[in-house]
Design a protein around this motif. Structure first.
Motif, PDB file in Angstrom:
ATOM      1  N   TRP A 121      82.865 -28.790 -21.472  1.00 30.67           N
ATOM      2  CA  TRP A 121      83.257 -27.629 -20.658  1.00 30.67           C
ATOM      3  C   TRP A 121      84.547 -26.982 -21.141  1.00 30.67           C
ATOM      4  O   TRP A 121      85.018 -26.014 -20.552  1.00 30.67           O
ATOM      5  CB  TRP A 121      83.373 -28.036 -19.182  1.00 30.67           C
ATOM      6  N   ILE A 122      85.114 -27.520 -22.222  1.00 31.95           N
ATOM      7  CA  ILE A 122      86.382 -26.949 -22.717  1.00 31.95           C
ATOM      8  C   ILE A 122      86.212 -25.471 -23.034  1.00 31.95           C
ATOM      9  O   ILE A 122      87.047 -24.639 -22.681  1.00 31.95           O
ATOM     10  CB  ILE A 122      86.884 -27.725 -23.963  1.00 31.95           C
ATOM     11  N   SER A 123      85.079 -25.137 -23.670  1.00 29.66           N
ATOM     12  CA  SER A 123      84.924 -23.751 -24.091  1.00 29.66           C
ATOM     13  C   SER A 123      84.690 -22.812 -22.902  1.00 29.66           C
ATOM     14  O   SER A 123      84.772 -21.597 -23.044  1.00 29.66           O
ATOM     15  CB  SER A 123      83.788 -23.626 -25.103  1.00 29.66           C
ATOM     16  N   SER A 124      84.390 -23.363 -21.743  1.00 31.36           N
ATOM     17  CA  SER A 124      84.248 -22.514 -20.542  1.00 31.36           C
ATOM     18  C   SER A 124      85.592 -22.261 -19.886  1.00 31.36           C
ATOM     19  O   SER A 124      85.744 -21.286 -19.133  1.00 31.36           O
ATOM     20  CB  SER A 124      83.358 -23.215 -19.505  1.00 31.36           C
ATOM     21  N   THR A 125      86.525 -23.142 -20.132  1.00 32.68           N
ATOM     22  CA  THR A 125      87.787 -23.071 -19.389  1.00 32.68           C
ATOM     23  C   THR A 125      88.538 -21.747 -19.582  1.00 32.68           C
ATOM     24  O   THR A 125      89.064 -21.215 -18.595  1.00 32.68           O
ATOM     25  CB  THR A 125      88.657 -24.308 -19.732  1.00 32.68           C
ATOM     26  N   PRO A 126      88.576 -21.164 -20.805  1.00 32.57           N
ATOM     27  CA  PRO A 126      89.277 -19.873 -20.904  1.00 32.57           C
ATOM     28  C   PRO A 126      88.673 -18.802 -19.994  1.00 32.57           C
ATOM     29  O   PRO A 126      89.405 -17.989 -19.428  1.00 32.57           O
ATOM     30  CB  PRO A 126      89.127 -19.488 -22.380  1.00 32.57           C
TER      31      PRO A 126
END
Ligand code: GLU
Length: 444
Positions: free
Chosen positions: A192-197
């Protein structure tokens, strides 16, 4: 309980002064953690490890553990998965304090969509609503596992926040809910890191403080690839059905990505709740080790109370009487790898073996008849007396004691492997032992 002051909590994307005015400063002091699975199938133990860490952190901090079903992607819903998710948590003792289903909260998302519409931060596209990505922005946060993570907004594309069916997408519902539920720490898998921004942009659009983010590296198989079904990508329920104790699963999972202060390995859920802390989460992926799980299972089978072990066996094998299972625990607990071995080890206590199933006996029927009369004469029946009777008979009849033991074992149990024979015969009782020997003699 230990309280750690966490400097990263509840940072604002920018302009913290503005947000302070609209936020209640108290909210950032309460620890509220959610586990937010989508009911799109059976959660495997990697997912449940996330739930465990969510739970442990919340409880360590005297906080609140929330179960939130993210069920807004209607096409991907799998019937029954809600129940399996709940059961997987319950069986491990991960009790949630609050429970939500996003599909019941559509008004809230609509209300927030309107706020963004009014600010012209979204536009309609084929019946759905897209959020406009501002250009040239750096989006960064201090991840409590990975350190600073940075994205340039230019790499993001305008994304849908509400679909044409009126349901919100994951990004939108999750941010609105994390805010509405006053989530202080988002602990989730690092996919989910790439969703965080995108989430940071939404927080900013609403002038909300954002929670601390903790992205957990995934558990890998021994080949360092994604966990395969054979190597552990199974559900908690499957492991329970395979005879693993919940205590062992909790203990095993807790050490996949987290390390205690010392080299202790055995931890109950309560111990873990006391010891857990975010600063000992590992940046690197843990490796699944099935042998280690077996080891934990054996350790926990040795450790837990007779009563608890008996109840767990009873849930797997309801055909056996609970009281009787309990009386057998001292005989079997150190001899099983998993609880599934219970019938192999102990079925003969509940059911007389069929004569046709009795392994071959090297001694004559008349010798067995002699043993019967020795047993019948004994006024006392316990393991040391039984030992004495067998030893004396062997001497008297000039036969090998081992041979005699194995003949008696085969007849009373129908098997060549049993828990220690004398104790087993004591448990079985004098009368039943003699009946089994007599039945054998009769049929021969
Ligand atoms: N619904 C997402 C999932 O299935 C939740 C991710 C998150 O925790 O934000 O994993």
């Amino acid at each position: 309980m230990k309280k750690t002051e966490d400097p990263q909590r509840s940072r604002k994307v920018e302009d913290p002064e503005r947000s302070r005015k609209v936020e209640d400063p108290e909210r950032s002091r309460r620890v509220r953690v959610r586990y937010a699975p989508s009911p799109t199938g059976v959660p495997h133990i990697g997912n449940i490890r996330t739930a465990l860490f969510d739970f442990l952190y919340a409880k360590n901090q005297d906080g609140t553990f929330i179960l939130r079903l993210e069920d807004t992607d209607r096409k991907r819903l799998v019937p029954g998965s809600r129940e399996i998710i709940q059961e997987s948590l319950s069986v491990l003792g991960l009790k949630w304090d609050e429970y939500y289903e996003q599909s019941r909260r559509l008004d809230l998302y609509q209300k927030h969509l309107k706020i963004l519409k009014d600010q012209k931060l979204v536009y309609e596209d084929q019946g759905s609503w897209r959020f406009k990505i501002p250009k040239g922005k750096t989006l960064k946060w201090q991840d409590l596992v990975h350190g600073e993570i940075k994205f340039l907004s230019d790499v993001l594309e305008d994304f849908i926040i509400v679909k044409s069916d009126g349901f919100p997408t994951y990004h939108f519902a999750s941010v609105v809910d994390d805010h509405d539920m006053q989530i202080s720490h988002v602990i989730r898998g690092d996919e989910w890191i790439s969703s965080t921004p995108k989430h940071l942009l939404l927080y900013e659009a609403f002038s909300w403080l954002y929670p601390a983010f903790i992205h957990l590296p995934p558990i890998l198989g021994p080949d360092r690839k994604k966990l395969s079904k054979r190597e552990g990508a199974k559900s908690v329920i499957e492991y329970i059905d395979e005879g693993y104790l919940p205590e062992a699963l909790v203990n095993f999972l807790s050490l996949l990505g987290w390390a205690p202060k010392d080299d202790r390995e055995i931890f109950s859920l309560n111990d873990l709740t006391r010891e857990f802390s975010l600063d000992r989460l590992n940046k690197n992926s843990p490796i699944f080790n099935g042998e280690k799980l077996n080891w934990f299972n054996r350790e926990w089978m040795k450790k837990i109370k007779d009563d608890r072990l008996a109840k767990q066996i009873k849930t797997l094998f309801p055909q056996y009487d609970l009281e009787k299972i309990r009386s057998l625990i001292p005989l079997v607990r150190e001899r099983m790898k998993t609880l599934l071995e219970f019938p192999k080890m102990a079925d003969f206590f509940f059911n007389r073996p069929k004569i046709s199933n009795i392994p071959k006996i090297s001694l004559s029927v008349s010798l067995i008849a002699d043993v019967i009369s020795v047993f019948e004469k004994s006024k006392v029946w316990n393991n040391s007396v039984i030992r004495k009777l067998i030893e004396e008979t062997a001497v008297l009849k000039k036969i090998d004691r081992i041979e005699l033991i194995s003949a008696v074992r085969n007849i009373v149990s129908g098997s060549i492997i049993t828990p220690p024979l004398y104790e087993s015969m004591e448990q079985l009782g004098q009368e039943e032992t003699i009946t089994r020997l007599k039945n054998y003699v009769k049929k021969k």
